[in-house]
Design an enzyme around this catalytic site. Structure first.
Site, PDB file in Angstrom:
ATOM      1  N   PHE A   1     -26.103 -15.277  70.913  1.00  0.00           N
ATOM      2  CA  PHE A   1     -26.808 -16.448  70.386  1.00  0.00           C
ATOM      3  C   PHE A   1     -27.943 -16.036  69.433  1.00  0.00           C
ATOM      4  O   PHE A   1     -28.939 -16.737  69.319  1.00  0.00           O
ATOM      5  CB  PHE A   1     -27.354 -17.270  71.549  1.00  0.00           C
ATOM      6  CG  PHE A   1     -26.329 -17.492  72.642  1.00  0.00           C
ATOM      7  CD1 PHE A   1     -25.168 -18.190  72.377  1.00  0.00           C
ATOM      8  CD2 PHE A   1     -26.519 -16.965  73.912  1.00  0.00           C
ATOM      9  CE1 PHE A   1     -24.210 -18.393  73.366  1.00  0.00           C
ATOM     10  CE2 PHE A   1     -25.569 -17.156  74.909  1.00  0.00           C
ATOM     11  CZ  PHE A   1     -24.411 -17.867  74.632  1.00  0.00           C
TER      12      PHE A   1
ATOM     13  N   TYR B   1     -27.427  -4.808  66.225  1.00  0.00           N
ATOM     14  CA  TYR B   1     -28.738  -4.727  66.867  1.00  0.00           C
ATOM     15  C   TYR B   1     -28.692  -4.120  68.268  1.00  0.00           C
ATOM     16  O   TYR B   1     -29.720  -4.064  68.935  1.00  0.00           O
ATOM     17  CB  TYR B   1     -29.357  -6.120  66.957  1.00  0.00           C
ATOM     18  CG  TYR B   1     -29.679  -6.710  65.608  1.00  0.00           C
ATOM     19  CD1 TYR B   1     -30.802  -6.303  64.899  1.00  0.00           C
ATOM     20  CD2 TYR B   1     -28.846  -7.653  65.027  1.00  0.00           C
ATOM     21  CE1 TYR B   1     -31.104  -6.826  63.660  1.00  0.00           C
ATOM     22  CE2 TYR B   1     -29.135  -8.187  63.783  1.00  0.00           C
ATOM     23  CZ  TYR B   1     -30.266  -7.774  63.100  1.00  0.00           C
ATOM     24  OH  TYR B   1     -30.542  -8.303  61.855  1.00  0.00           O
TER      25      TYR B   1
ATOM     26  N   GLY C   1     -17.068 -11.335  80.648  1.00  0.00           N
ATOM     27  CA  GLY C   1     -16.263 -12.450  80.162  1.00  0.00           C
ATOM     28  C   GLY C   1     -14.886 -12.081  79.666  1.00  0.00           C
ATOM     29  O   GLY C   1     -14.111 -12.965  79.284  1.00  0.00           O
TER      30      GLY C   1
ATOM     31  N   ALA D   1     -23.312  -2.466  74.034  1.00  0.00           N
ATOM     32  CA  ALA D   1     -22.863  -3.177  75.235  1.00  0.00           C
ATOM     33  C   ALA D   1     -22.168  -2.193  76.163  1.00  0.00           C
ATOM     34  O   ALA D   1     -21.260  -1.462  75.735  1.00  0.00           O
ATOM     35  CB  ALA D   1     -21.928  -4.319  74.869  1.00  0.00           C
TER      36      ALA D   1
ATOM     37  N   ASP E   1     -22.628 -18.605  64.508  1.00  0.00           N
ATOM     38  CA  ASP E   1     -22.055 -17.269  64.303  1.00  0.00           C
ATOM     39  C   ASP E   1     -20.851 -17.065  65.218  1.00  0.00           C
ATOM     40  O   ASP E   1     -20.689 -16.003  65.815  1.00  0.00           O
ATOM     41  CB  ASP E   1     -23.107 -16.199  64.555  1.00  0.00           C
ATOM     42  CG  ASP E   1     -22.693 -14.834  64.008  1.00  0.00           C
ATOM     43  OD1 ASP E   1     -21.861 -14.801  63.078  1.00  0.00           O
ATOM     44  OD2 ASP E   1     -23.198 -13.804  64.487  1.00  0.00           O
TER      45      ASP E   1
ATOM     46  N   LYS F   1     -12.107  -9.661  77.175  1.00  0.00           N
ATOM     47  CA  LYS F   1     -11.995  -9.032  75.865  1.00  0.00           C
ATOM     48  C   LYS F   1     -12.354 -10.023  74.770  1.00  0.00           C
ATOM     49  O   LYS F   1     -12.176 -11.234  74.922  1.00  0.00           O
ATOM     50  CB  LYS F   1     -10.573  -8.522  75.634  1.00  0.00           C
ATOM     51  CG  LYS F   1     -10.186  -7.322  76.472  1.00  0.00           C
ATOM     52  CD  LYS F   1      -8.803  -6.843  76.069  1.00  0.00           C
ATOM     53  CE  LYS F   1      -8.403  -5.592  76.854  1.00  0.00           C
ATOM     54  NZ  LYS F   1      -7.060  -5.101  76.439  1.00  0.00           N
TER      55      LYS F   1
END
Length: 627
Positions: free
Chosen positions: A514, A324, A436, A327, A475, A438
């Site tokens: 999320f 969707y 955050g 990044a 997920d 890898k």
């Protein structure tokens, strides 16, 4: 002489009777007395059935072959294996000398006697009963009455105004009809909360975009956290959706000057701003889902992608992609760009709608609450990625973004559609988040201790979110766990008011994405109905991620609104399998046995709060924080 004659007659009569009686007894004795040959046959019955075996080839001709006398009726074969106490049968042991003729079972299901010729059975007629109930159904019974015909005897009460809570219940019931109930709802109790009194006043306000901007600015001034208050500390009526799309809980010191007709002079002390997250509720209010998304992002109109990203850095590098969205690393931050509300498919999938993005933004803001200061809440952790900003954008992809996308495509080969295919007026939501590290799939673990701290950090974060918001990730595959190295020795978690410090061994994780998650914000339950995506459960058999989706469906019984913390344990099981099968790091056979033993024990737990108490994690918790 006569006497002598009479006596002799009597004596003769007596002797005749005696001889007769003797003859009868003799006959009886004769019949009961058995011959020697018969005695020999009876003795044979009690001997061994087979004679002792002789090793010689020729048998002794003097040994007579035994003949067994059957005590049963010779005309009927009786099996000795049958139970002797069977009801309805004569015991063979008792009635061996009797004529064994057990009574045959009679057929209970006898048919009805045949009707005489020329006569037919008339079918049953229920017309009178049917007419009666149709007459009953034609009336709306207001009270008990012996007959619906006496309508004049009924008393129709005057319609009294219903309290506000009834209207909210009616809307709640309507929403439940649209989606059949999958069990007891955890929000019904909140709908029935006691009305606010005293200092808590709830106002139903007509909202326009100007007021929303003012409220957003006020919230930004008065709260160092996001606009959604942490669950467990809300007002008495926070769970009740009001007529509009915004629920405002206003402090009792708020002053409203109605004569000015606006909110310019309102001294707001807003404690909470929350938007409804379902399209049906939004349609009933005064604001569209797109406008609500703009408001929660603090905007009055969409921005351009280039303008938003240039605020952080001019150096843009693509670092990942998903079904969707894309990044990009922008300076020290990560920007996730998700298209929505378009009419054409992106990467083969239908674009997300404003309502879905609104829910995801609210969910991220809620999880940000877990990063509060110590003492702010009974449940705190930093395991979930921090979302810094959300922006709604519209227009074409910026040139720098296209260059970064093509560089990634040349190096790794992108599976997504080229962003230049988007139309000029395409809308996007930009999630600006901390970096955050890898993802676990590409991160190299060095040893067994790093694998253990990865598991304990994941399960501790899930346990904290479970306790605070009934959170389920749903997920948590190895692409949604980011790993980075750090100088910290321990990491603090607060679970139900108790502080815990976990050994990090120089490793920190962050949980991201999320999209499929479920959370109870305190006002409403945000979730994605996975039953509308059957392809999610059609993955290859034996694949650990696909099997986890299918196991989730078994746990939830395809009812995704309910709380099923067992799904978090299923994803921890998945992570253990990944460490055993997919990741290479220094470990001993004993280490592998411990991981396999943990996997077996995890099958017994129903939540992350239960699983964190497993002995596997005991030595990873320390008493004091050593930073």
């Amino acid at each position: 002489m006569s006497m002598m004659g009479s006596n002799s007659k009597a004596a003769g009569s007596h002797s005749h009777c005696s001889s007769a009686s003797i003859d009868i007894w003799s006959e009886i004795l004769a019949t009961e007395t058995l011959s020697p040959h018969q005695h020999q046959q009876i003795n044979v019955v009690y001997r061994k059935r087979n004679p002792p075996r002789n090793n010689s080839k020729h048998s002794d001709p003097a040994w007579p072959p035994p003949s067994r006398v059957s005590l049963a009726d010779p005309n009927k074969r009786v099996s000795w294996n049958r139970s002797l106490s069977t009801r309805g049968r004569t015991s063979i042991a008792v009635g061996a000398c009797m004529v064994y003729q057990p009574q045959l079972k009679q057929d209970k299901n006898k048919g009805r006697p045949a009707l005489p010729k020329g006569k037919h059975v008339k079918p049953l007629n229920f017309e009178k009963e049917k007419q009666y109930f149709q007459e009953v159904d034609a009336f709306e019974l207001l009270e008990e009455s012996p007959s619906p015909k006496k309508v004049g005897t009924w008393t129709i009460p005057e319609e009294a105004p219903l309290p506000a809570v009834c209207a909210r219940l009616e809307r709640w019931l309507h929403s439940r009809r649209l989606k059949p109930s999958c069990g007891p709802s955890s929000t019904l109790s909140k709908i029935m909360d006691t009305p606010a009194t005293g200092s808590q006043i709830t106002h139903d306000v007509g909202i326009n975009s100007a007021i929303l901007e003012t409220l957003e600015r006020t919230v930004a001034k008065n709260s160092h956290l996001d606009t959604i208050q942490a669950g467990g500390k809300r007002g008495l009526l926070d769970g009740i959706p009001l007529e509009g799309t915004l629920d405002l809980q206003i402090d009792h010191n708020m002053m409203i000057d109605e004569s000015d007709g606006g909110c310019e002079d309102i001294d707001l002390a807003v404690k909470k701003l929350s938007l409804t997250s379902t399209s049906s509720s939004l349609d009933d209010g005064h604001i569209s889902p797109f406008s609500a998304l703009l408001s929660i992002c603090g905007q009055s109109a969409p921005s351009l992608l280039g303008d938003v990203l240039s605020c952080y850095s001019e150096t843009i590098v693509k670092i990942g992609e998903g079904t969707y969205g894309e990044a990009f690393k922008v300076g020290g931050y990560v920007c996730k760009i998700v298209p929505f509300d378009g009419d054409f498919r992106v990467n083969g999938e239908i674009q997300k709608r404003s309502e879905e993005l609104l829910e995801e933004v609210l969910l991220c803001k809620t999880l940000n609450q877990l990063r509060g200061n110590e003492g702010d809440s009974d449940n705190l952790c930093r395991t979930f990625i921090q979302s810094l900003e959300f922006k709604v954008c519209q227009g074409p992809y910026d040139a720098t973004l296209i260059q970064a996308w093509e560089a990634w495509d040349e190096k790794r080969g992108s599976e997504n559609d080229h962003p230049k295919d988007f139309p000029e007026k395409q809308c996007y939501v930009v999630f600006v988040q901390e970096h955050g590290g890898k993802d676990l799939e590409s991160f190299v673990l060095l040893n067994y201790e790093e694998a253990r701290t990865l598991l304990v950090q994941a399960i501790a974060g899930l346990a904290v979110a479970e306790s605070a918001y009934e959170f389920e990730h749903r997920d948590l595959h190895w692409g949604n766990i980011l790993v980075s190295r750090s100088d910290s020795v321990t990491l603090q978690f607060t679970l139900d008011g108790k502080d815990m410090f976990v050994k990090t061994f120089g490793l920190l994780i962050s949980i991201i994405d999320f999209t499929l998650s479920r959370i109870n914000t305190g006002d409403r339950i945000l979730y994605l109905d996975l039953s509308s995506d059957p392809d999610l459960f059609k993955g290859p058999k034996g694949d650990k991620q696909s099997e986890t989706y299918r196991r989730m469906r078994e746990v939830t019984e395809d009812c995704w609104e309910g709380s099923f913390p067992r799904t978090n344990v299923l994803w921890v099981l998945y992570l253990v399998d990944i460490l055993l099968l997919k990741k290479s790091f220094e470990r001993t056979p004993r280490d592998e046995r411990e991981l396999r033993s943990l996997k077996k024990r995890l099958e017994r737990y129903n939540s992350a709060k239960e699983a964190i108490l497993d002995p596997f994690f005991n030595d990873l918790f320390v008493e004091q924080c050593n930073k």
